[in-house]
Design a protein around this motif. Sequence first.
Motif, PDB file in Angstrom:
ATOM      1  N   HIS A  84     -16.968 -25.426 -20.360  1.00 12.71           N
ATOM      2  CA  HIS A  84     -16.074 -26.544 -20.676  1.00 12.71           C
ATOM      3  C   HIS A  84     -14.722 -26.070 -21.156  1.00 12.71           C
ATOM      4  O   HIS A  84     -13.763 -26.827 -21.177  1.00 12.71           O
ATOM      5  CB  HIS A  84     -16.723 -27.459 -21.713  1.00 12.71           C
ATOM      6  CG  HIS A  84     -16.750 -26.887 -23.095  1.00 12.71           C
ATOM      7  ND1 HIS A  84     -17.631 -25.896 -23.464  1.00 12.71           N
ATOM      8  CD2 HIS A  84     -15.998 -27.150 -24.188  1.00 12.71           C
ATOM      9  CE1 HIS A  84     -17.426 -25.582 -24.730  1.00 12.71           C
ATOM     10  NE2 HIS A  84     -16.448 -26.315 -25.193  1.00 12.71           N
TER      11      HIS A  84
ATOM     12  N   GLU B 196     -16.284 -39.799 -12.393  1.00  8.72           N
ATOM     13  CA  GLU B 196     -15.831 -38.425 -12.249  1.00  8.72           C
ATOM     14  C   GLU B 196     -15.272 -38.133 -10.857  1.00  8.72           C
ATOM     15  O   GLU B 196     -15.920 -38.417  -9.847  1.00  8.72           O
ATOM     16  CB  GLU B 196     -17.003 -37.492 -12.535  1.00  8.72           C
ATOM     17  CG  GLU B 196     -16.661 -36.029 -12.482  1.00  8.72           C
ATOM     18  CD  GLU B 196     -17.872 -35.190 -12.889  1.00  8.72           C
ATOM     19  OE1 GLU B 196     -18.051 -34.984 -14.102  1.00  8.72           O
ATOM     20  OE2 GLU B 196     -18.640 -34.792 -12.007  1.00  8.72           O
TER      21      GLU B 196
ATOM     22  N   THR C 292     -14.294 -34.933  -8.523  1.00  9.93           N
ATOM     23  CA  THR C 292     -14.554 -33.491  -8.495  1.00  9.93           C
ATOM     24  C   THR C 292     -13.609 -32.828  -7.505  1.00  9.93           C
ATOM     25  O   THR C 292     -13.489 -33.258  -6.359  1.00  9.93           O
ATOM     26  CB  THR C 292     -16.011 -33.203  -8.086  1.00  9.93           C
ATOM     27  OG1 THR C 292     -16.873 -33.918  -8.965  1.00  9.93           O
ATOM     28  CG2 THR C 292     -16.309 -31.712  -8.176  1.00  9.93           C
TER      29      THR C 292
ATOM     30  N   ARG D  73      -7.381 -28.127 -14.152  1.00  9.10           N
ATOM     31  CA  ARG D  73      -7.874 -29.440 -14.566  1.00  9.10           C
ATOM     32  C   ARG D  73      -6.844 -30.154 -15.441  1.00  9.10           C
ATOM     33  O   ARG D  73      -6.486 -31.319 -15.212  1.00  9.10           O
ATOM     34  CB  ARG D  73      -9.180 -29.266 -15.342  1.00  9.10           C
ATOM     35  CG  ARG D  73      -9.779 -30.566 -15.825  1.00  9.10           C
ATOM     36  CD  ARG D  73     -10.807 -30.284 -16.895  1.00  9.10           C
ATOM     37  NE  ARG D  73     -11.703 -31.412 -17.112  1.00  9.10           N
ATOM     38  CZ  ARG D  73     -12.516 -31.510 -18.157  1.00  9.10           C
ATOM     39  NH1 ARG D  73     -12.553 -30.544 -19.058  1.00  9.10           N
ATOM     40  NH2 ARG D  73     -13.286 -32.554 -18.302  1.00  9.10           N
TER      41      ARG D  73
ATOM     42  N   ARG E 260     -13.330 -33.176 -12.911  1.00  8.55           N
ATOM     43  CA  ARG E 260     -14.099 -31.931 -12.939  1.00  8.55           C
ATOM     44  C   ARG E 260     -13.491 -31.001 -11.895  1.00  8.55           C
ATOM     45  O   ARG E 260     -13.283 -31.394 -10.742  1.00  8.55           O
ATOM     46  CB  ARG E 260     -15.561 -32.228 -12.595  1.00  8.55           C
ATOM     47  CG  ARG E 260     -16.431 -31.003 -12.381  1.00  8.55           C
ATOM     48  CD  ARG E 260     -17.792 -31.444 -11.828  1.00  8.55           C
ATOM     49  NE  ARG E 260     -18.658 -30.316 -11.563  1.00  8.55           N
ATOM     50  CZ  ARG E 260     -19.746 -30.379 -10.782  1.00  8.55           C
ATOM     51  NH1 ARG E 260     -20.077 -31.533 -10.217  1.00  8.55           N
ATOM     52  NH2 ARG E 260     -20.489 -29.321 -10.585  1.00  8.55           N
TER      53      ARG E 260
ATOM     54  N   ASN F 109     -17.481 -28.494 -15.808  1.00 10.83           N
ATOM     55  CA  ASN F 109     -18.634 -29.200 -16.388  1.00 10.83           C
ATOM     56  C   ASN F 109     -19.632 -28.227 -17.023  1.00 10.83           C
ATOM     57  O   ASN F 109     -20.482 -28.649 -17.792  1.00 10.83           O
ATOM     58  CB  ASN F 109     -19.370 -30.008 -15.308  1.00 10.83           C
ATOM     59  CG  ASN F 109     -18.734 -31.372 -15.123  1.00 10.83           C
ATOM     60  OD1 ASN F 109     -17.627 -31.608 -15.605  1.00 10.83           O
ATOM     61  ND2 ASN F 109     -19.423 -32.253 -14.425  1.00 10.83           N
TER      62      ASN F 109
END
Lengths: 283, 793
Positions: B542, B217, B219, B231, B246, B539
């Motif tokens: 969603h 992941e 971020t 995103r 994320r 996260n």
Amino acid sequence: MIPATFDYIRAGSVEEAVAALTEHGDEAKLLAGGHSLLPLMKLRLASPEVLIDLGRVDALRGVCELDDGRLSIGAMTAHQDVIDNDLVRQHCGVLADVTRQVGDAQVRHRGTIGGALAHGDAASDLPAALLALDGTVVVQGPSGQREIAAADLFVDYLATSISDDEVITEVRVPKFDGSWGWNYQKFSRVAQAWAIVGSLGLVKRSNGNVEEARVGLTHMGTVPLRATAVEQALAGAAIDGIADAAEHAAEGTSAPTDLNATSEFREHLARVLTKRALTAAAG
Amino acid sequence: MTALDTPPTLNVGVTRLRKEDAHLVTGRSNWTDNITLTGLLHVALVRSPMAHAKVSNVDVSAALEQPGVVAAFTGADLADNWAGGLPCAWPVTPDMKSPTHLPLATDEVRYVGDAVAVVVARTRPQAVDATEHVVVDYEPLPAVVDMEAALADGSPLADTSLDTNKSFTWQKIDGEIDDAFDGAAHVTTRRFINQRLIPTAIEPRSVVCAPPRETRETTLWSATQVPHILRLMLALTCGVPEHELRVVAPDVGGGFGSKLNVYAEEAICLVLARKLGKPVKWTETRSEGYQATIHGRDQIQDVSLAFNEDNTIRGMRVELHADMGAYLQLVTPGIPILGAFMFNSIYKMDALSFTCHGVFTNKTPTDAYRGAGRPEATYAIERLIDEAANELGVEPFELRERNWIKHEEFPYTTIAGIEYDSGNYEAATAKAREIFGYDDLRAEQAQRRGSGDPVQLGIGISTFTEMCGLAPSRVLGSLSYGAGGWEHASVRMLPSGKVEVITGTSPHGQGHVTSWSQIAADALGVAYEDVEVRHGDTNVAHKGMDTYGSRSLVVGGYAVQVACDKVVAKAKKVAAHLLEAAEDDIEFSGGTFSVSGSPDANTTIQDISLAVFAAHDYPEDMEPSLDSDATVDPENFSYPHGTHLCATEVDTETGRVTIRRYVAVDDVGKVINPQIVDGQVHGGLAQGIAQALYEEAVYDSEGNLTTGSLLDYYVPSAADLPHFETDRTETPATSNPLGVKGVGEAGTIASTPAVINAVVDALRHLGVNDMPMPASPRNVWEALQAANNGGAA
């Protein structure tokens, strides 16, 4: 923004500050309240290699009466402390009133009278005020002290007659007794901004007439100015002559043009604001 | 709706102090720039000082030698990292020109602030210092600054990869427009300039990105309004798999549309963190943001109204030139198009023609700014109505009332083809007039005119409406917008009876945590304090369409209500099972389920939540969970409206405008939290008044932004603004079960024409019939000078 790298010296006394200035020459700048210098450094319009901080020189703060009857204000006295000072309020209320219009509350608590005058900005309030009050500054350099009259202090855009190795230690202003009235007309775009034009009018009244008038103009040229034609027209004149006299307010000025005003509009504002300031001062 | 026809409203409609504020006002806020990570590196950008130039060479080698510098890249160095250019999600016409917009320019810079290189160092000052050692060779090209000149034959090009400065021409004609004008008894025509504005959110933009560590992941924290959109778009732009990215919007300090975007710096930080394997941070300075964060407005509006003999409107013609700036950002071309439905405003007419030319210039890109297309349209129609009233010799209120949609005519399909579901312009106007003391102020105005007072009084009217609550997905599709307008919410009942609400909206000052808590508390019958609202982290939340266009309550609050209703429906089944009663006999009120006719047989939603958690005894035909999701897609926009009245005093000697009274009567439908609504109106008014009196982004003929900092760009403070007198009428929206309409933009949309109408009204008798914005002392004085010299101002 982020200023360029600089060295920092904290002066413990005026003598230490002068010594540091002498050592570093024009690479050094004095740091007083920082409200003019630090923004310029953050924009990287100024990149001094050395900052000499006067913030801990306590001898440069406070107000006292001089033997000659004038007031002496320490150069590092914050604007708010000038406003709140009993001697200033009692004997030079005009200075307190003008200072009350400097910046915002945060600026007035950090910015200093000496710093504002040393910066010499024709658009800031105190230079024109000192000029109209016939005030002086005392500077100290390697060869001792000298006193500079306001009329000799401001020489060009952001330029003063203070040498690179001199420190302003005091600001001296005369007392203004109850026969004087005053009013500062600061005209700006928003509440917390430099004046587009400012006019400080002082009137000494005598038997219903104007015995003496003084007018200080902010932002009407590269340096603060006195509207001498207005002052001459009003000396000894009747109070109802103010409107006519104020028509001379823009004479001898060289008002800049910017987004806020053409020079023509500034000249017009100088006349209107001078009329209003003198009328209020005489009232 | 909730299970009862008249649910108790212990929270909805009541002022609750904002849950958000304690940490925000005590220095415990989590702005992106407050985030620090082990090994964090700092990013600084090298930006073009020229509006338009060929970039022949960029050399970062000297920067790499500077203290603390870890890496430095040119646009060419990073070119292979982009899977595509920065996105424009709103291709308004099939042939719209949209130049490739790489996060770092490679061969041509197109506005002052266009980034050409990036430096990464251990400290921020080191990074900034090192940018001064990046050598860039610019070969100047002519700067395109003026929109109309840009469209003239032989104009230099703002982008040499295109063969025109026109991005698109978008047209919509409803009714027989030529007939409307050919047969008109009177036509009023004006040109209005909606000046360029700089949004100036208090929190600057900031990005932090952490590369993968123990998982795959990456971020990215950003001061953004749109973590979900970001995103998806960053995944596409940077070629990062969406499920490995994320995005977090932590505390965000204002946006006003300026953080509704996908910015170069976000893409650059994402790529740098992954390339270097280290976390990186970039935070803009204010003057950097003034160049590199989108601007708003900037339209030339040529508008005409055609009237019948009886002063009813026959039709309206609108031709816009809309400045796109140098690139199309996320929704740049769609902003003026949103206005296409709003020029007719509250007025009935038989024909409306709208044409918009999107024009490229060598300036900072424009995009959504509070109101986004609707303030511009509202300004034009409300100014034009005043001018028409003057030309026709009728009272401005009388002309408005003659033409507006009567309350009994709702729902009303406008000439632009959208259906206003509800409204009552008569009620809002009557209330505003009464509070304002309209007749008394008109009498004072006449007295001042008569005495030649140097300070003249003017009265400005704005009877506005707007469309918000973006938006019905199918309508957005028909406008070629790249996504839908639905919103998502989840409600989780915890074993202890506490509640988690997860929302897809992303607040940045609006108070969603408070308002959503109020909605959920009443819908579930739990205490306001027992609800927590989570948001802004992909996260956690969603799914979502984020926050803009006054949509969060209208669509996101609606989703919370529906999700809560689903929880109650499930709990009711369990209650019937546990109370051994038929489901139809179960009543729900204030969090308690009881058996009809047997009030002693009851249980609470909290007890049911625990029972379902234990799952020892629950109905066989359901899962052991009360948790619910809702994704709602509104069937219509919402249409807040209101009547705003402004009294200005204009000093004819200095040109100074002072607002003496400002009365805002808004109809935003049902109100969830009155104090939050008032706050939104106050802030909106401040920004609308700012356009009228203070703010303007000015470029010189070379394309330099001369209002490049807060020194020259005048954002008013409380000290410059009047006391606002706010009140409301309440005509519920019919397109959502809460009856809410949205309030984020109304104040901004309404107030700009109210103020300028008041300024012109103060000076009308002196020959002034228009006032360029902002109505600064200089502009007012020059208008008076022009009128004195015999010319129309």
